[in-house]
Design an enzyme around this catalytic site. Structure first.
Site, PDB file in Angstrom:
ATOM      1  N   ASP A 118      21.453 -29.565   1.135  1.00  0.00           N
ATOM      2  CA  ASP A 118      21.497 -28.403   0.253  1.00  0.00           C
ATOM      3  C   ASP A 118      21.004 -28.880  -1.113  1.00  0.00           C
ATOM      4  O   ASP A 118      21.408 -29.952  -1.584  1.00  0.00           O
ATOM      5  CB  ASP A 118      22.935 -27.896   0.091  1.00  0.00           C
ATOM      6  CG  ASP A 118      23.428 -27.083   1.275  1.00  0.00           C
ATOM      7  OD1 ASP A 118      22.808 -27.148   2.352  1.00  0.00           O
ATOM      8  OD2 ASP A 118      24.462 -26.398   1.126  1.00  0.00           O
ATOM      9  N   HIS A 172      21.502 -35.124   5.836  1.00  0.00           N
ATOM     10  CA  HIS A 172      21.235 -35.232   7.262  1.00  0.00           C
ATOM     11  C   HIS A 172      19.794 -35.682   7.521  1.00  0.00           C
ATOM     12  O   HIS A 172      18.924 -35.536   6.656  1.00  0.00           O
ATOM     13  CB  HIS A 172      21.486 -33.882   7.925  1.00  0.00           C
ATOM     14  CG  HIS A 172      22.899 -33.398   7.798  1.00  0.00           C
ATOM     15  ND1 HIS A 172      23.762 -33.346   8.871  1.00  0.00           N
ATOM     16  CD2 HIS A 172      23.605 -32.954   6.724  1.00  0.00           C
ATOM     17  CE1 HIS A 172      24.935 -32.896   8.464  1.00  0.00           C
ATOM     18  NE2 HIS A 172      24.867 -32.653   7.160  1.00  0.00           N
ATOM     19  N   SER A 258      23.252 -35.516  -7.685  1.00  0.00           N
ATOM     20  CA  SER A 258      22.588 -36.533  -6.891  1.00  0.00           C
ATOM     21  C   SER A 258      21.262 -35.991  -6.385  1.00  0.00           C
ATOM     22  O   SER A 258      21.003 -34.798  -6.454  1.00  0.00           O
ATOM     23  CB  SER A 258      23.476 -36.943  -5.708  1.00  0.00           C
ATOM     24  OG  SER A 258      24.821 -37.070  -6.095  1.00  0.00           O
TER      25      SER A 258
END
Length: 299
Positions: A118, A172, A258
């Site tokens: 995301d 992921h 991040s």
């Protein structure tokens, strides 16, 4: 970036722009836009001291009280959480929360690369001698990001996913593959906020980061980079070897803004049209993990 210019992002789902809510925005702008702040910037961002103290606090049970106010102020959707909010023992447990599998569906198409996180996406379809320049920023280079492993990506392409405190902070694998190499590069912990990028700070080349090389059947060797930032207690990679499948969890960030960077070799992928158009206009696009990022270049 203009001192008072708001940070606007395009919501992929609606196509509309919105103004981003930034935790600690006035302090970030002061640190990177005020000439008097250079000493404080050096202490706060080039030393890990403050980030370590923040990380320890967010790992402690005393930080639990901040969870509810953060959910409310940032508009986080609790219905996506795999565990109930009351189960989080501290703020970092909440920050690195798991989501229900159905909250992030993805296409099984093996010619499609999906978003690994995301975040707010910028894509660069063609690097010029390893250099990429955000419309509202300064030049960055793959040579600085990957000092020893940059060669395959000098004329390749690159995607940046900037995560904010409101986001799901697990990342992921964007495709199937095999992990063949990984490493860590020490560095500072500058903010990854656009204010810092617009100040001329080489966030991607100076910050602490981890990288993983993944060989794939269709996309060449893909490089996955996690960039630490101010307040990030650590980058935690939960898969570091072996064969991986698209959307397998790779790891997570503890508290802080991040960034994930994904690099591709030349002529292997074509980024999604909306991401290319928005990036060309200097706009980040809000995407979710599992959504289309790129497709295989047709031979």
């Amino acid at each position: 970036m203009d001192r008072n210019q708001p940070i606007t992002v395009i919501d992929r789902a609606t196509g509309k722009a919105f103004e981003e809510k930034v935790m600690g925005e006035k302090y970030i702008r002061w640190a990177y836009q005020d000439a008097r702040s250079s000493f404080i910037e050096r202490i706060a961002f080039k030393s890990h001291m403050i980030s370590k103290v923040m990380g320890a606090w967010y790992d402690s049970p005393f930080s639990k009280g901040k969870i509810a106010t953060t959910i409310k102020s940032l508009g986080i959707d609790e219905s996506e959480f795999q565990e109930p909010t009351s189960s989080f023992a501290n703020f970092n447990a909440f920050f690195a929360r798991h989501l229900k599998p159905e909250a992030r569906p993805f296409a099984q198409d093996d010619t499609q690369i999906v978003s690994p996180a995301d975040g707010r996406a910028l894509v660069f379809p063609r690097l010029a001698d390893g250099v990429f320049i955000p419309v509202k920023g300064y030049p960055f280079s793959v040579q600085k990001i990957l000092p020893d492993d940059f060669a395959p990506y000098v004329n390749g392409s690159l995607a940046i996913l900037r995560l904010c405190p409101a986001d799901y902070h697990r990342y992921h694998f964007p495709c199937d593959g095999n992990i063949v190499q990984s490493g860590e590069i020490g560095g500072a912990l500058h903010s990854v906020n656009p204010v810092a990028l617009g100040s001329g700070c080489d966030v991607f080349g100076e910050n602490k980061r981890s990288y993983t090389l993944i060989t794939t059947e269709k996309f060449g060797t893909v490089c996955f980079v996690e960039v630490g930032a101010f307040g990030v207690g650590s980058i935690v990679n939960t898969r570091t070897s072996g064969t991986v499948a698209k959307m397998d969890e790779k790891g997570y960030f503890k508290f802080g803004g991040s960034t994930v960077i994904v690099l591709f070799e030349e002529n292997t992928v074509t980024f999604s049209d909306d991401l290319v158009a928005n990036s060309a206009d200097g706009n980040e696009t809000l995407v979710k993990v599992g959504e289309p990022l790129a497709t295989l270049v047709a031979n």
